[in-house]
Design a protein around this motif. Sequence first.
Motif, PDB file in Angstrom:
ATOM      1  N   VAL A   4     -21.195 -17.626  22.991  1.00 39.80           N
ATOM      2  CA  VAL A   4     -21.622 -19.057  22.602  1.00 39.80           C
ATOM      3  C   VAL A   4     -21.184 -19.929  23.805  1.00 39.80           C
ATOM      4  O   VAL A   4     -20.701 -19.464  25.002  1.00 39.80           O
ATOM      5  CB  VAL A   4     -21.026 -19.875  21.416  1.00 39.80           C
ATOM      6  CG1 VAL A   4     -21.271 -19.151  20.083  1.00 39.80           C
ATOM      7  CG2 VAL A   4     -19.466 -20.036  21.642  1.00 39.80           C
ATOM      8  N   PRO A   5     -22.258 -21.045  24.098  1.00 35.96           N
ATOM      9  CA  PRO A   5     -21.747 -21.924  25.294  1.00 35.96           C
ATOM     10  C   PRO A   5     -20.285 -22.071  25.290  1.00 35.96           C
ATOM     11  O   PRO A   5     -19.663 -22.417  24.386  1.00 35.96           O
ATOM     12  CB  PRO A   5     -22.810 -23.121  25.070  1.00 35.96           C
ATOM     13  CG  PRO A   5     -23.652 -22.702  24.343  1.00 35.96           C
ATOM     14  CD  PRO A   5     -23.157 -21.744  23.515  1.00 35.96           C
ATOM     15  N   VAL A   6     -19.685 -22.101  26.720  1.00 28.65           N
ATOM     16  CA  VAL A   6     -18.302 -22.195  26.872  1.00 28.65           C
ATOM     17  C   VAL A   6     -18.186 -23.306  28.054  1.00 28.65           C
ATOM     18  O   VAL A   6     -19.060 -23.341  29.070  1.00 28.65           O
ATOM     19  CB  VAL A   6     -17.579 -21.071  27.334  1.00 28.65           C
ATOM     20  CG1 VAL A   6     -16.058 -21.466  27.802  1.00 28.65           C
ATOM     21  CG2 VAL A   6     -17.651 -20.122  26.057  1.00 28.65           C
ATOM     22  N   ALA A   7     -17.552 -24.253  27.860  1.00 26.37           N
ATOM     23  CA  ALA A   7     -17.065 -25.198  29.000  1.00 26.37           C
ATOM     24  C   ALA A   7     -15.378 -25.295  28.980  1.00 26.37           C
ATOM     25  O   ALA A   7     -14.866 -26.214  28.186  1.00 26.37           O
ATOM     26  CB  ALA A   7     -17.852 -26.578  29.034  1.00 26.37           C
ATOM     27  N   THR A   8     -14.553 -24.579  30.055  1.00 23.55           N
ATOM     28  CA  THR A   8     -13.289 -24.555  29.847  1.00 23.55           C
ATOM     29  C   THR A   8     -12.798 -25.758  30.470  1.00 23.55           C
ATOM     30  O   THR A   8     -11.429 -25.981  30.326  1.00 23.55           O
ATOM     31  CB  THR A   8     -12.923 -23.230  30.731  1.00 23.55           C
ATOM     32  OG1 THR A   8     -13.396 -23.359  31.891  1.00 23.55           O
ATOM     33  CG2 THR A   8     -13.037 -22.031  29.817  1.00 23.55           C
ATOM     34  N   SER A   9     -13.389 -26.505  31.624  1.00 13.36           N
ATOM     35  CA  SER A   9     -12.721 -27.416  32.368  1.00 13.36           C
ATOM     36  C   SER A   9     -13.607 -28.704  32.648  1.00 13.36           C
ATOM     37  O   SER A   9     -14.702 -28.512  33.080  1.00 13.36           O
ATOM     38  CB  SER A   9     -12.357 -26.656  33.566  1.00 13.36           C
ATOM     39  OG  SER A   9     -11.635 -27.547  34.630  1.00 13.36           O
ATOM     40  N   SER A  10     -12.954 -29.836  32.771  1.00 12.56           N
ATOM     41  CA  SER A  10     -13.542 -30.798  33.405  1.00 12.56           C
ATOM     42  C   SER A  10     -14.111 -30.841  34.660  1.00 12.56           C
ATOM     43  O   SER A  10     -15.041 -31.603  35.062  1.00 12.56           O
ATOM     44  CB  SER A  10     -12.391 -32.067  33.307  1.00 12.56           C
ATOM     45  OG  SER A  10     -13.124 -33.135  33.732  1.00 12.56           O
ATOM     46  N   LEU A  11     -13.371 -30.051  35.431  1.00  6.54           N
ATOM     47  CA  LEU A  11     -13.736 -29.575  36.760  1.00  6.54           C
ATOM     48  C   LEU A  11     -15.157 -29.196  37.055  1.00  6.54           C
ATOM     49  O   LEU A  11     -15.885 -29.312  38.019  1.00  6.54           O
ATOM     50  CB  LEU A  11     -12.661 -28.711  37.341  1.00  6.54           C
ATOM     51  CG  LEU A  11     -11.199 -28.957  37.633  1.00  6.54           C
ATOM     52  CD1 LEU A  11     -10.654 -27.723  38.175  1.00  6.54           C
ATOM     53  CD2 LEU A  11     -11.359 -30.123  38.688  1.00  6.54           C
ATOM     54  N   MET A  12     -15.737 -28.770  36.013  1.00  6.40           N
ATOM     55  CA  MET A  12     -17.270 -28.275  35.841  1.00  6.40           C
ATOM     56  C   MET A  12     -18.098 -29.386  36.173  1.00  6.40           C
ATOM     57  O   MET A  12     -19.246 -29.211  36.472  1.00  6.40           O
ATOM     58  CB  MET A  12     -17.545 -27.427  34.701  1.00  6.40           C
ATOM     59  CG  MET A  12     -16.762 -26.268  34.399  1.00  6.40           C
ATOM     60  SD  MET A  12     -16.950 -25.509  32.757  1.00  6.40           S
ATOM     61  CE  MET A  12     -18.669 -24.772  33.004  1.00  6.40           C
ATOM     62  N   GLN A  13     -17.779 -30.691  36.070  1.00  6.20           N
ATOM     63  CA  GLN A  13     -18.592 -31.618  36.365  1.00  6.20           C
ATOM     64  C   GLN A  13     -18.850 -32.101  37.706  1.00  6.20           C
ATOM     65  O   GLN A  13     -19.555 -32.861  38.123  1.00  6.20           O
ATOM     66  CB  GLN A  13     -17.943 -33.064  35.711  1.00  6.20           C
ATOM     67  CG  GLN A  13     -18.094 -33.211  34.266  1.00  6.20           C
ATOM     68  CD  GLN A  13     -17.141 -34.207  33.488  1.00  6.20           C
ATOM     69  OE1 GLN A  13     -17.727 -35.314  33.124  1.00  6.20           O
ATOM     70  NE2 GLN A  13     -15.982 -34.182  33.721  1.00  6.20           N
ATOM     71  N   VAL A  14     -17.982 -31.578  38.686  1.00  7.40           N
ATOM     72  CA  VAL A  14     -18.018 -31.802  40.159  1.00  7.40           C
ATOM     73  C   VAL A  14     -19.489 -31.898  40.682  1.00  7.40           C
ATOM     74  O   VAL A  14     -19.861 -32.605  41.168  1.00  7.40           O
ATOM     75  CB  VAL A  14     -16.857 -31.037  40.780  1.00  7.40           C
ATOM     76  CG1 VAL A  14     -17.125 -31.496  42.459  1.00  7.40           C
ATOM     77  CG2 VAL A  14     -15.337 -31.569  40.564  1.00  7.40           C
ATOM     78  N   PRO A  15     -19.799 -30.606  40.731  1.00  4.66           N
ATOM     79  CA  PRO A  15     -21.325 -30.378  41.196  1.00  4.66           C
ATOM     80  C   PRO A  15     -22.400 -31.598  40.609  1.00  4.66           C
ATOM     81  O   PRO A  15     -23.247 -31.826  41.349  1.00  4.66           O
ATOM     82  CB  PRO A  15     -21.603 -29.047  40.905  1.00  4.66           C
ATOM     83  CG  PRO A  15     -20.426 -28.127  40.629  1.00  4.66           C
ATOM     84  CD  PRO A  15     -19.421 -29.374  39.831  1.00  4.66           C
TER      85      PRO A  15
END
Length: 247
Positions: A109-120
């Motif tokens: 399933v979709p996974v988003a482990t970290s707030s850092l993924m927003q940087v781009p």
Amino acid sequence: MTISANSSSRIARGGKAIYGAPLGILMLEARFPRIPGDMGNGTTWPFPVLYRVVSGASPEKVVLKGAAGLLPDFIDAAKDLVRLGAEAITTNCGFLSLFQKEIAAAVGVPVATSSLMQVPWVQATLPPGRRVGLVTVSGSTLTPAHLEGAGVPLDTPLVGTEHGKEFFRVLIKAEKDDMDVAQAERDVVEAGKELVAKNPDVGAIVLECTNMPPYAAALQAEVGLPIYDIYSMITWFHAGLRPRAFS
């Protein structure tokens, strides 16, 4: 749960244990207070969520020791959440970007482990000559591997809270169960001010730590820049799971 309808029948689709909470959150094992705005406070979210505490995954182990040996435990916990009914998974610590690819590959399933993924994403919104900066709970242990796991450029400026008076020692060092919220806020705001002072080209800030959203408004008021955190990311993430019906 999906309901199919026609003129003669309504069929409720089963196969899960729990319905109406499509987002599963993998929680670290900790005892500090989770105030409103904290990811681990259920009242933070405008929608229901499923929680699963990963036994033995203390903030100190994850933040200061690279979550060594904990990947199987996080995968097992994520699979448990999916079996319960989660349609997507996130985590309670931005440092778990180390496990982004592995958890996503394991759970289907979709996974988003970290707030850092927003940087781009945030970087794409900024005018030329401006860049994203990070405020993290621990600048000394946020490594290139953590940044790479979330797609963050390695030259991204960052400042940690480890030299503050309250936030780091309560959340990461577990020196006490209670927390002076006003002092914790000052620690986060001071880290953000230092980031901007040292890097005048910073045009927006991403907060790595999932315990920082309660202080985002205070930081924004102080530095006058857009602030993004785990709350902004997960409300976006959830919107894809349950798009608003306009008719």
